[in-house]
Design a protein around this motif. Structure first.
Motif, mmCIF file in Angstrom:
data_model
loop_
_atom_site.group_PDB
_atom_site.id
_atom_site.type_symbol
_atom_site.label_atom_id
_atom_site.label_comp_id
_atom_site.label_asym_id
_atom_site.label_seq_id
_atom_site.Cartn_x
_atom_site.Cartn_y
_atom_site.Cartn_z
ATOM 1 N N UNK A 194 52.164 71.330 -8.282
ATOM 2 C CA UNK A 194 52.378 70.233 -7.341
ATOM 3 C C UNK A 194 52.220 68.906 -8.080
ATOM 4 N N UNK A 195 53.307 68.256 -8.440
ATOM 5 C CA UNK A 195 53.209 66.989 -9.155
ATOM 6 C C UNK A 195 52.516 65.923 -8.305
ATOM 7 N N UNK A 196 51.756 65.084 -8.962
ATOM 8 C CA UNK A 196 51.071 63.991 -8.288
ATOM 9 C C UNK A 196 51.944 62.738 -8.310
ATOM 10 N N UNK A 197 51.935 62.014 -7.226
ATOM 11 C CA UNK A 197 52.670 60.758 -7.158
ATOM 12 C C UNK A 197 51.871 59.762 -6.335
ATOM 13 N N UNK A 198 52.068 58.472 -6.587
ATOM 14 C CA UNK A 198 51.366 57.469 -5.795
ATOM 15 C C UNK A 198 52.031 57.331 -4.440
ATOM 16 N N UNK A 199 51.263 56.937 -3.473
ATOM 17 C CA UNK A 199 51.784 56.630 -2.147
ATOM 18 C C UNK A 199 52.236 55.169 -2.179
ATOM 19 N N UNK A 200 53.536 54.979 -2.247
ATOM 20 C CA UNK A 200 54.080 53.636 -2.454
ATOM 21 C C UNK A 200 53.570 52.636 -1.419
ATOM 22 N N UNK A 201 53.514 53.069 -0.164
ATOM 23 C CA UNK A 201 53.181 52.137 0.909
ATOM 24 C C UNK A 201 51.680 52.006 1.138
ATOM 25 N N UNK A 202 50.859 52.514 0.195
ATOM 26 C CA UNK A 202 49.405 52.448 0.384
ATOM 27 C C UNK A 202 48.874 51.023 0.276
ATOM 28 N N UNK A 203 49.564 50.181 -0.497
ATOM 29 C CA UNK A 203 49.188 48.765 -0.599
ATOM 30 C C UNK A 203 50.452 47.934 -0.755
ATOM 31 N N UNK A 204 50.323 46.629 -0.621
ATOM 32 C CA UNK A 204 51.438 45.724 -0.876
ATOM 33 C C UNK A 204 50.960 44.572 -1.744
ATOM 34 N N UNK A 205 51.917 43.938 -2.410
ATOM 35 C CA UNK A 205 51.637 42.827 -3.322
ATOM 36 C C UNK A 205 52.625 41.700 -3.039
ATOM 37 N N UNK A 206 52.258 40.491 -3.457
ATOM 38 C CA UNK A 206 53.180 39.353 -3.420
ATOM 39 C C UNK A 206 53.341 38.837 -4.844
ATOM 40 N N UNK A 207 54.589 38.586 -5.240
ATOM 41 C CA UNK A 207 54.882 37.990 -6.539
ATOM 42 C C UNK A 207 55.663 36.706 -6.349
ATOM 43 N N UNK A 208 55.296 35.666 -7.080
ATOM 44 C CA UNK A 208 55.930 34.356 -6.973
ATOM 45 C C UNK A 208 56.365 33.873 -8.348
#
Length: 399
Positions: A78-92
């Motif tokens: 079972x490959x491990x992957x991050x949960x994309x929607x677990x956090x959010x970021x802002x880039x400027x």
């Protein structure tokens, strides 16, 4: 006291940081492969990943066959992957004429984009506008424009000499800024952790963690546009330099000494090779003061000898600068990016010829790769620097 992210990571050991970094940048990836690449035992990997799975940052994908036993019989892993929607970021991304903002998920995937015109580069006015843009992006997350988790922090990318450790823009000739405490001023307005970095270095971090640099041992990102920048990834790290300055390819003294750079010095690569320098040269030699950059490019494509000369001269100086950098550092790959790549075909031949003439020995085997970037990608790079600081527990997101 540093501001904290809304959702801290359950990482208590260097092993945990290493495991999450592998999953984030190289996943989906099986536990056994993480162990092989990190030198950790499978038990240590399992121990490190357990709290991440429990907290919802990492998950197991559906089992897939594996063929790593001697009988050749596939057994499911079972490959491990991050949960994309677990956090959010802002880039400027800050330019002298506009602000570009993005929200991203945990893998720096862009969720929403906002552009704003900038009419005044006075630091306080720009900081106010950056704060307003950040609030607009935060609202977009709250309104559900994209599925995203709690906001971790904000990244700000600015050209010039940036003290990332203290969030201070020490010198940005394009913005006309000196010693502007961007992180402090933004933090006062938003009460969120703010990571401030040089824009080219931010783009390099994004390529290192989520782009061409994932599988490269060493690489450089060279950006061509209003300025000439260079980010370096060497010996497992994006190079910051002892004083926060590194990779200033645009300020190597390889151009004629009578040309004055925006930094106030003479003979910098940018005095010949930046898009502003190419336009100025074309206007001078054609007598066409009304030309814009698009017009200069059009003239060169039509074969105008004066316009062609400006681009040839730029290609020669950039090629020499690339050779000097490759001779000194020895990356296996150079990614040529930025808004100036639109006219890359006009100086590519001269650039590659000059590079080949000056690259020493096997350094000439370094690959030169063209990669188009938009200003949205620069803003994404700023978000990527926040992701890196968040995972590593670096200021201002230290755990």
């Amino acid at each position: 006291m540093p501001l904290r992210p809304h959702r801290p990571l359950p990482l208590a050991t260097p092993a945990g940081v290493e495991v999450l970094t592998r999953i984030l940048t190289q996943g989906p990836i099986p536990r056994v492969e993480i162990a092989r690449r990190t030198g950790l035992s499978q038990a240590a990997v399992t121990k490190a990943v357990a709290p991440l799975i429990e907290a919802g940052f990492v998950t197991d994908q559906a089992p897939v066959p594996s063929e790593d036993n001697q009988l050749g019989i596939g057994r499911p892993v079972s490959p491990l992957t991050v949960v994309r929607e677990s956090v959010s970021l802002i880039g400027l991304k800050v330019t002298p004429t506009s602000l570009i903002g993005v929200t991203t998920d945990f893998t720096a995937g862009i969720l929403t984009v906002r552009h704003q015109r900038l009419d005044d580069t006075a630091p306080e006015r720009v900081i106010d506008q950056l704060a307003d843009l950040s609030k607009e992006l935060i609202t977009s997350l709250k309104l559900g424009e994209a599925v995203a988790g709690p906001l971790v922090g904000i990244g700000v990318a600015v050209s010039g000499d940036v003290d990332a450790a203290h969030g201070v823009v020490r010198d940005s000739p394009f913005m006309g800024w000196r010693d502007v405490p961007v992180a402090e001023l933004m933090g006062q307005r938003l009460r969120l952790p703010v990571v401030v970095t040089n824009d080219v270095r931010a783009l390099t971090v994004a390529e290192h963690w989520f782009g061409v640099g994932v599988d490269a041992d060493s690489f450089a990102v060279v950006t061509i546009g209003s300025g000439i920048g260079c980010g370096l990834y060497i010996n497992g790290e994006v190079v910051s330099g002892a004083y926060g300055v590194s990779g200033e390819l645009g300020h190597l003294p390889l151009a004629p000494g009578d040309l004055v750079c925006t930094c106030g010095r003479r003979g910098c690569v940018e005095t010949v090779a930046s898009s502003d320098a190419i336009l100025a040269r074309t206007r001078e030699t054609t007598g066409r003061a009304d030309l814009d950059l698009a017009g200069a490019i059009k003239l060169a494509h039509e074969g105008d000898e004066h316009a062609r000369e400006a681009f040839d001269r730029a290609g020669e100086v950039i090629g020499a600068a690339l050779a000097a950098m490759v001779n000194l550092v020895g990356p296996e790959l150079v990614v040529i990016a930025g808004e100036g790549v639109a006219e890359y075909d006009l100086y590519e031949e001269r650039l590659r010829r000059t590079f080949a003439e000056h690259a020493f020995g096997a350094a000439g085997d370094c690959r030169l790769m063209l990669r188009s970037h938009t200003f949205d990608d620069w803003a994404r790079g700023a978000a990527a620097t926040v992701i890196r600081s968040y995972v590593r527990g670096e200021p201002p997101l230290n755990r």
